[in-house]
Structure formats: structure tokens, C-alpha cells
Design an enzyme around this catalytic site. Structure first.
Site, PDB file in Angstrom:
ATOM      1  N   GLY A 194      27.414  13.153 -16.564  1.00 11.56           N
ATOM      2  CA  GLY A 194      26.777  14.410 -16.944  1.00 11.56           C
ATOM      3  C   GLY A 194      26.813  15.386 -15.795  1.00 11.56           C
ATOM      4  N   CYS A 195      26.521  16.606 -16.095  1.00  8.06           N
ATOM      5  CA  CYS A 195      26.636  17.634 -15.077  1.00  8.06           C
ATOM      6  C   CYS A 195      25.755  18.787 -15.502  1.00  8.06           C
ATOM      7  CB  CYS A 195      28.090  18.047 -14.959  1.00  8.06           C
ATOM      8  SG  CYS A 195      28.348  19.709 -14.460  1.00  8.06           S
TER       9      CYS A 195
END
Ligand code: HEM
Ligand code: HEM
Ligand code: SF4
Ligand code: SF4
Lengths: 402, 105
Positions: free
Chosen positions: B103-104
């Protein structure tokens, strides 16, 4: 009956005259089991000195690849109400103007379907809703849509553009930041909702060099208002500042970074050598009644800033020294250039490489060549700095001499 | 760990519904996982995308960047979202049995 947590550590953070997030979470906890468990979890983290959040969930709504940041607790057995605690970013209106009705609508949706805790606004500029469950995402999305709101950006997409209040309230705005922010948002809807870049791609717009949205430090593309002509001076008002006791010589003139102001203490008059002015805004901020930006206004476009995550922090540097954003042709040229930059960065950039890091890796000269822009002396990192562009012609000549 | 149950399948998944053991992936499981991502029918085009992802992953050990995926499969991003409404990372990678992309924020 919700569990009651003892929170002696957190209570410390309620002391003092300043705002306290503990107070806010406690307030929300009266109606929200999620916020209540959040208190318990945080107290436990303080005691154990261990964070209990996992990082990097992938959740979202149908049709969009961004806008929701997935978060889970690693001890869901103990805090079942916050087993999921996803964050939602919601595209804020340009300049953060709301009716109180709109704010009530947002809060009602959120109290019903999330923790009730908001962050108005996050550092991205968005409205941030903190903490909800996966099952609530689609209902929240459709209720927000019905209320006229849309999700913002997250991940490797165009992040929600944000701007200073600009001409909405501020006399110093050198261009219409609100309009440009809206136009960029609408033009790049696909890119905002469906991440396809190497990494995040941020636009921020400030109306003058005071740069109230800190675009120079936080946006891949920083668009900062400026003027080309002379600072406007009202000689009478300068005298009034003097009468009111301002130490004009020490506090204004001597603090001019360009040393381009002269003060005639007898006549109480200021003379500015505008050719040397760095447009730092200091003198204007100090004497707003007497001094104002010029009238031939537009913006500087800068490129490449970022906060330190993968690599260190960078500030943006000048790409276009002056652009008149009211001129249709110049606006279209601006968008063409942006899209050219996107193509080059997407083609050659590595995963998770911001455009500023990309430029550092390939070199500014090569980057400019790839996007089809001629290097010019105004492309500087700091006002009045040496240009960092290496002029090949000059270099070649020198080599031939040897 | 949550489990994903569908017809004959009962497999271990993470909170986001990604299978935790890539070894157990097969086409029937992919079809079953697809139902959780708004995909009612796995058409030939769906398989083309899924197989591309799997091959890429087996060769390089990571998921491809989205632009590369579009270029190499010939599907514009819009089309990818039509096929997998929750997008390439959440939808297509999950169906292809890839580990969850990091994720980011
Ligand atoms: C290893 C742990 C973590 C790291 C390295 C990390 C890193 C980051 C970074 C770099 C940002 C961007 C800041 C910005 O530019 O605005 C961010 C934003 C954010 N993170 Fe984290 N984070 C972590 C854990 C968490 C956890 C546990 C939560 C929630 C439970 C969380 C919630 C958020 C939220 C809501 C934002 C967006 C804030 C905003 O938009 O203003 N993060 N995080
Ligand atoms: C003792 C605990 C905490 C400390 C010391 C702390 C400290 C901070 C600091 C220094 C910032 C940066 C503010 C800024 O530069 O504008 C920040 C931002 C933020 N914090 Fe906390 N925080 C704490 C707990 C929390 C909790 C429990 C939450 C969520 C429930 C949270 C959510 C956020 C968010 C969303 C931001 C981004 C705000 C923004 O960028 O405008 N924080 N926090
Ligand atoms: S950046 Fe300049 S124009 Fe914008 S609000 Fe701040 S002072 Fe006003
Ligand atoms: S804007 Fe800054 S550099 Fe220009 S005259 Fe005023 S103080 Fe000096």
C-alpha cells in the site's frame, strides 16, 4: 454498554490551554464505539511503547483505485470495533469554502458510518475521514456522491490538487488559484481516481510568493503567483507607518534580502530598485497598506519538490519563469507541458520515484531535452542563484580551445 | 486469519481478501475470487490480463507498474476498470493470486 478504558497516559495530553486530540477523541467516543476503542488502543500503545497498527491495506470503492487508505489493528481480538480503521480522503472545494450545511452533511454521513473523527484538513489538502470499516465504504461513497462530494487521491495518482484562498479573500493573489485548482482537478479526473503513475503526482497553487499552501516544498508541480512590474508604493501610508512607531529602517529596509531598498529617514520615503527585488514579500507583508505587488501579474511554475520518504526532501525549482494563466494559449501550453512531463516520467521513471528524484537521476539537462524545453538562465533553485543548467555549447567551445 | 469460502473452496486470505499461499491458485479459485471484486464472468479478456499478471510475477517476483500492464496487454486503463471495477491492484492482482501489492498513502 461500551467498555470504559482508563487512560492516565492520554489524560496528560488534555492538560494545558491548547487543543488536544485526546479531548476530541473522547468527545467522539461518547457516540462512537470505534473512537472509544481508539482511546483504549492508544493508551495501550503508550504503555507498551509499541504501535498496534498494520500498514498497507488495499481497500477501495468500485471504479476507483484511490481515495481510501486501508488500515487494520494487529490486536483485533482486544479492540474489535477498530479491527478496521480505514481513512477516506475527500476532495475539498478550492480554497476550502463550505456552507455550514455542507459541513453538517459531511459530519452526519461520517457519524453514521465511521468513527466521527475528521481531520479538516489533511496535509494533502483533502477532507480526511479517520476510521471506518470495509463494509461501509460503498455506502459512504454513494452518500458523498449524492451530497456532491467525490473521493480524493491516494497512491500513485494525481493527488487532490489544492490551492490557497487566493482572490477569494486575499488582496495579494497574482492569479486565480481557485480557478486553476478547479480546472486541474476536472481535467485530470481519470488520473486522480485511477493510479497509473510511478508515484504520487501533486499540484499545489499559491497566489503569491508567501506560498500559503507551501507548494514549493510539497508539490511536484508548484504554481506560485508573481508580478513582473514594480512594487506599488503608497507614499502617504509609509509616513503613517512611521508615525505609528514602526522602525521602517531596521525592520523593513535592512531585512530586504536583496538589499535593494533605500530609506530616506528625513522624507520618510522608500525607494526600491525593482530590478534587484527577489519578490520575497517581506516588505509587503510588513507594510501591507503602503506596499503591494505590481499589476502585471501571473505565475511561476516550479518542479520537483517532495517530503523525505524514499529519498531526502527536495524543494521545487523554476521550470517556467512566468506564465499568464488568463491567456488561453498560455494555459494550453502549460497543460501540454504537464502532459509531456508525465509521459517522460512514466516511460523512464522507476516505481516509487518522484519526478524530482527522477530529474536528479537523469540530470536536469537530459530531462529538459526529453520534455522539449530549452534551458534558460531563469531556471534556478533560489532567486538570484546561479542557473544550474550546463550550457553544452559553452562547454564544447572550451574543450576545443584546449 | 479470515477464510474465503465459495462453493468447494475454503482458503486462508488476509484482511483484504488476498490469498496468503500463492501455491494454491488455480483457475477455478480465480473465478471464485473474481465474484468478490464485482466480476460476474471471467471472459477471455479477463484471462488475458490475469495470465499476463501471473507470468510477469513469476518472472520478476513483483507486480508490473500499471502503465506497463496497459501497454503490454493493449488494454487502456479505462478498459481495465471496466473488466475489474476495483482496479488493477485490488481486483486483477487478487484474482491472479498475487501477493497484496504494498500500500502507499
Ligand atoms: C510504518 C508506519 C507508517 C508510515 C511509515 C506512514 C507514513 C505516512 C506518510 C509518509 C504519509 C504522508 C504524509 C503527508 O505527506 O501528508 C502518511 C499519511 C497518512 N497516514 Fe501514515 N504511516 C504509517 C502508519 C499509519 C497508520 C498506522 C495510520 C492509521 C491508523 C496512518 C494513517 C495515515 C493517514 C490518515 C494519512 C493521511 C494524512 C493526511 O492526508 O493528512 N498511517 N503516512
Ligand atoms: C501523542 C499522539 C500524537 C502525536 C504526538 C501526534 C503528532 C502529530 C504531528 C506533529 C502531526 C503533524 C502536524 C502538522 O505538521 O500539521 C500530526 C499529524 C496528523 N495526525 Fe497526529 N499525533 C498523535 C496522534 C494521532 C492520532 C491518534 C491520530 C488519529 C486518530 C492522528 C492523526 C493525524 C493526522 C491525520 C495527521 C495529519 C494532519 C495534517 O497533516 O494536517 N494523530 N500528528
Ligand atoms: S499565498 Fe499569497 S495570495 Fe495566497 S493566500 Fe497566501 S498571501 Fe494570499
Ligand atoms: S519583496 Fe523582498 S526583495 Fe523585494 S524589495 Fe521587498 S523585501 Fe526586498
Amino acid at each position: 454498554m461500551p467498555k470504559e478504558y482508563k487512560t492516565p497516559m492520554l489524560d496528560e495530553l488534555e492538560k494545558g490551554p491548547w487543543p488536544s486530540f485526546v479531548k476530541e477523541i473522547k468527545l467522539a467516543a461518547k457516540n462512537s464505539p470505534m473512537s472509544n476503542d481508539l482511546l483504549g488502543l492508544l493508551e495501550r500503545s503508550y504503555n507498551e511503547r509499541i504501535g498496534h497498527w498494520k500498514h498497507g491495506g488495499i481497500v477501495g470503492v468500485m471504479g476507483y483505485g484511490g481515495g481510501v487508505i486501508g488500515r487494520y489493528v494487529d490486536v483485533p481480538e482486544d479492540f474489535p470495533n477498530i479491527s478496521h480503521f480505514h481513512t477516506i480522503r475527500i476532495n475539498q472545494p478550492s480554497g476550502w469554502f463550505y456552507t455550514s450545511d455542507a459541513l453538517r452533511t459531511l459530519c452526519n454521513i461520517w457519524e453514521k458510518r465511521g468513527s466521527g473523527l475528521t481531520n479538516m484538513h489533511g496535509s494533502t489538502g483533502d477532507i480526511v475521514f479517520l476510521g471506518t470499516k470495509t463494509d461501509e465504504l460503498e455506502p459512504i461513497f454513494s452518500e458523498l456522491t449524492e451530497a456532491g462530494f467525490d473521493l480524493g487521491g491516494s497512491g500513485s495518482d494525481v493527488r487532490t490538487p489544492s490551492c490557497c484562498v487566493g482572490p477569494g479573500r486575499c488582496e495579494w493573489a497574482c492569479y486565480d488559484t481557485l480557478k486553476l485548482c478547479y480546472d486541474i482537478t476536472m481535467r485530470y479526473q481519470d488520473e486522480l481516481h485511477r493510479p497509473a503513475f510511478p508515484y504520487k503526482w501533486k499540484f499545489k497553487m499559491s497566489g503569491c510568493p508567501n506560498d500559503c499552501v507551501a507548494s514549493i516544498a510539497r508539490a511536484d508541480i508548484s504554481i506560485i503567483g508573481t508580478w513582473k512590474d514594480d512594487i506599488r508604493v503608497d507614499a502617504e501610508e509609509i509616513k503613517n507607518y512611521d508615525k505609528a512607531g514602526m522602525d521602517i529602517f531596521n525592520d523593513v529596509v535592512l531585512n530586504c534580502p536583496a538589499k535593494c531598498m533605500k530609506y530616506d529617514a528625513k522624507a520618510k520615503a522608500i525607494e526600491i530598485n525593482n530590478d534587484d527585488c527577489r519578490h520575497c514579500m517581506h516588505c509587503i507583508n510588513a507594510m501591507p497598506k503602503a506596499l503591494r505587488p505590481g499589476t502585471d501579474t501571473g505565475a511561476v511554475v516550479l518542479i520537483g519538490s517532495k517530503a523525505p520518504i524514499v529519498e531526502g526532501a527536495l524543494l521545487s525549482s523554476v521550470l517556467i519563469p512566468f506564465i499568464n494563466l488568463d491567456d488561453e494559449d498560455e494555459r494550453e501550453d502549460f497543460f501540454d507541458l504537464i502532459e509531456e512531463i508525465q509521459d517522460v516520467w512514466c516511460e523512464e521513471g522507476k516505481a516509487r520515484e518522484r519526478v524530482g528524484e527522477f530529474i536528479q537521476r537523469v540530470g536536469m539537462g537530459n530531462f529538459l531535452e526529453a520534455i522539449g524545453v530549452e534551458p534558460i538562465p531563469e531556471m534556478v533553485a533560489y532567486p538570484r542563484d546561479n542557473p544550474y543548467v550546463f550550457y553544452e555549447d559553452y562547454y564544447d567551445d572550451e574543450e576545443e580551445d584546449e | 486469519m479470515p477464510t474465503f469460502e465459495h462453493g468447494e473452496f475454503k482458503v486462508e486470505v488476509d484482511e483484504d481478501g488476498f490469498i496468503t499461499d500463492p501455491e494454491i491458485w488455480n483457475e477455478e479459485l480465480a473465478t471464485a475470487l473474481a465474484t468478490t471484486e464485482g466480476v460476474d464472468e471471467m471472459t477471455e479478456e479477463h484471462w488475458k490480463l490475469v495470465n499476463y499478471l501471473r507470468n510477469y510475477y513469476m518472472q520478476f517476483g513483483i507486480a508490473p507498474m500499471v502503465r506497463k500492464l496497459c501497454k503490454e496487454t493493449g488494454f487502456p486503463l479505462k478498459k481495465v476498470y471496466e473488466m475489474f471495477p476495483s482496479g488493477p491492484a485490488k481486483g486483477a492482482c487478487k484474482v491472479a493470486g498475487l501477493p497484496k501489492p504494498t500500500g502507499c498513502v
